[in-house]
Design an enzyme around this catalytic site. Sequence first.
Site, PDB file in Angstrom:
ATOM      1  N   HIS A 234       0.834  -1.160  -0.311  1.00 16.26           N
ATOM      2  CA  HIS A 234       0.040  -0.130  -0.304  1.00 16.26           C
ATOM      3  C   HIS A 234       1.236   1.305   0.375  1.00 16.26           C
ATOM      4  O   HIS A 234       0.395   2.210  -0.215  1.00 16.26           O
ATOM      5  CB  HIS A 234      -1.055   0.420   1.334  1.00 16.26           C
ATOM      6  CG  HIS A 234      -0.216   0.153   2.842  1.00 16.26           C
ATOM      7  ND1 HIS A 234      -0.099  -0.306   2.806  1.00 16.26           N
ATOM      8  CD2 HIS A 234      -0.157   1.409   3.160  1.00 16.26           C
ATOM      9  CE1 HIS A 234       0.198  -0.469   4.345  1.00 16.26           C
ATOM     10  NE2 HIS A 234       0.237   0.948   4.611  1.00 16.26           N
ATOM     11  N   ASP A 267       0.523  -7.545   1.730  1.00 15.60           N
ATOM     12  CA  ASP A 267       0.566  -6.921   1.786  1.00 15.60           C
ATOM     13  C   ASP A 267       2.004  -6.399   1.823  1.00 15.60           C
ATOM     14  O   ASP A 267       3.188  -5.346   2.833  1.00 15.60           O
ATOM     15  CB  ASP A 267       0.324  -5.393   2.922  1.00 15.60           C
ATOM     16  CG  ASP A 267       0.190  -4.437   3.368  1.00 15.60           C
ATOM     17  OD1 ASP A 267       0.584  -3.274   1.857  1.00 15.60           O
ATOM     18  OD2 ASP A 267       0.280  -3.841   3.850  1.00 15.60           O
ATOM     19  N   SER A 349       5.112   2.582   7.733  1.00 16.68           N
ATOM     20  CA  SER A 349       4.212   1.402   7.477  1.00 16.68           C
ATOM     21  C   SER A 349       5.565   0.827   6.083  1.00 16.68           C
ATOM     22  O   SER A 349       6.062   2.705   5.457  1.00 16.68           O
ATOM     23  CB  SER A 349       3.321   1.649   6.237  1.00 16.68           C
ATOM     24  OG  SER A 349       2.110   1.661   6.428  1.00 16.68           O
TER      25      SER A 349
END
Length: 508
Positions: A234, A267, A349
């Site tokens: 993402h 992910d 992230s």
Amino acid sequence: MSTENEGTAVPPAPSAPPVPVDAPAASAPHASDAGAPATPVPPHAPGGAQGPELVHAGPAPAYASAQGGADGAQQGAGGGAQHGAGGAPQYPGASGPEGSWPPPQAPGTPLYADGGAGGAGGAWGSGYQQPAPKPKNGRGGLVAAILVAALVAGGLGGGLGYTLAKNNDNGSSTTLSASDSGGSVKRDAGTVAGVAQKALPSTVTIEAESTNGEGGTGTGFVFDTQGHIVTNNHVVADAVDGGKLTATFPNGKKYDAEVVGHAQGYDVAVIKLKNAPGDLRPLTLGNSDQVAVGDSTIAIGAPFGLSNTVTTGIISAKNRPVASSDGSGSNASYMSALQTDASINPGNSGGPLLDAQGNVIGINSAIQSTSGGGLGGTSQSGSIGLGFAIPINQAKYVAQQLIKTGKPVYAKIGASVSLEDSSNGAKITTEAAAGGSAPIEAGGPAAKAGLKPGDVITKLDDHVIDSGPTLIGEIWTHKPGDRVKVTYERDGRTHTVDLTLGSRVGDS
């Protein structure tokens, strides 16, 4: 906060003492009359001068709202899984609409309380001369001469001392002072500072921008010497189809990059630096299977765009089932995550979660939040001590597949399970999935093991399965071809069967 200089006004210089009337001839001289007293001038300080305020730059755009996905979506326990209720953690990667937050204002340099000299005008404290009384005899004259000679010699000595000090001031000092080193500043490898010092040069801040100018900030780390960087899917999703991607190292060097491969379900993504430098130092990968609750953790990332931020905590749980979504569609990511209380926020992230020795044990991916913020929202969620990382053993396998083929490979059981909220297990659906696929894939692993629609899977090996997302997350910790033990319930009875996992290539 503000940097503020406060001071008091400079008091006026006292006037010179008045010239006294001549003393009578019979008066004897007093040593105290040799000069006027001197009082130091207080330094000048501008009253109430105030420096610039350190202004909060504001949060970076959040990547996603907290969602578990939309009902009826198909996911990877096999031929598909019906995606259920939300309430999932957010991705902490920053991505969002245009108008990203401004960079923080650097605090101004505090001003000294005095810009230079003290008061105005000439030097204060210059002495006045009192007429010397006439001595009565030669002895008095001798005493006066000696006194004058002593004063002159004292003044001459002071003047010479100042002159010599001024002319020989070459930056060194003959004054002995205490050492200010405080001992060795060497940082041991096992300390947080030692780990950060070694890991930071191999961690990058990633900026991804789509063709329409939208994007955000995330983190990644050096995977090999060829320039491959591992991060979250993402983080780079905006730049997949013709967007712009850059990676910046802590030393300020910035490189253009391209997406090598990305796995939406895991992910995980791999990017490669263009014109990669030859001195890359990959981070050492640990063994996430050996991590224990209570182990120390160190997270590195760019929370809210603040690059090269280091936070610490512990492993607060293992095998935590997490389903997270970027809010852009029905697909979601599933993981059996490492949970940590190290502060993780949007922008962390894709960054490494390290153990106390500096080995990568996970990739920071999602956070739990009580906020409803997210993409397009009015509020920005932050760390509440519940962060989730993809175990590095799983991420390493995925990254290697992406580098090799550019596509992810998923393990599967060949059955579609319900993703509705449940605490009893993962139920194999009884109706065809939205795409028309059967609940049990013909000739697939589940069919060969004798599983049927309506069976409720309660364990995979020794791991308790309480829902569909938990089952998918556990399956994806394995590789295709792994043999697992499945415990399930049918008509009120418990059964156990061995099953060899199949494979699925690509996101679908």
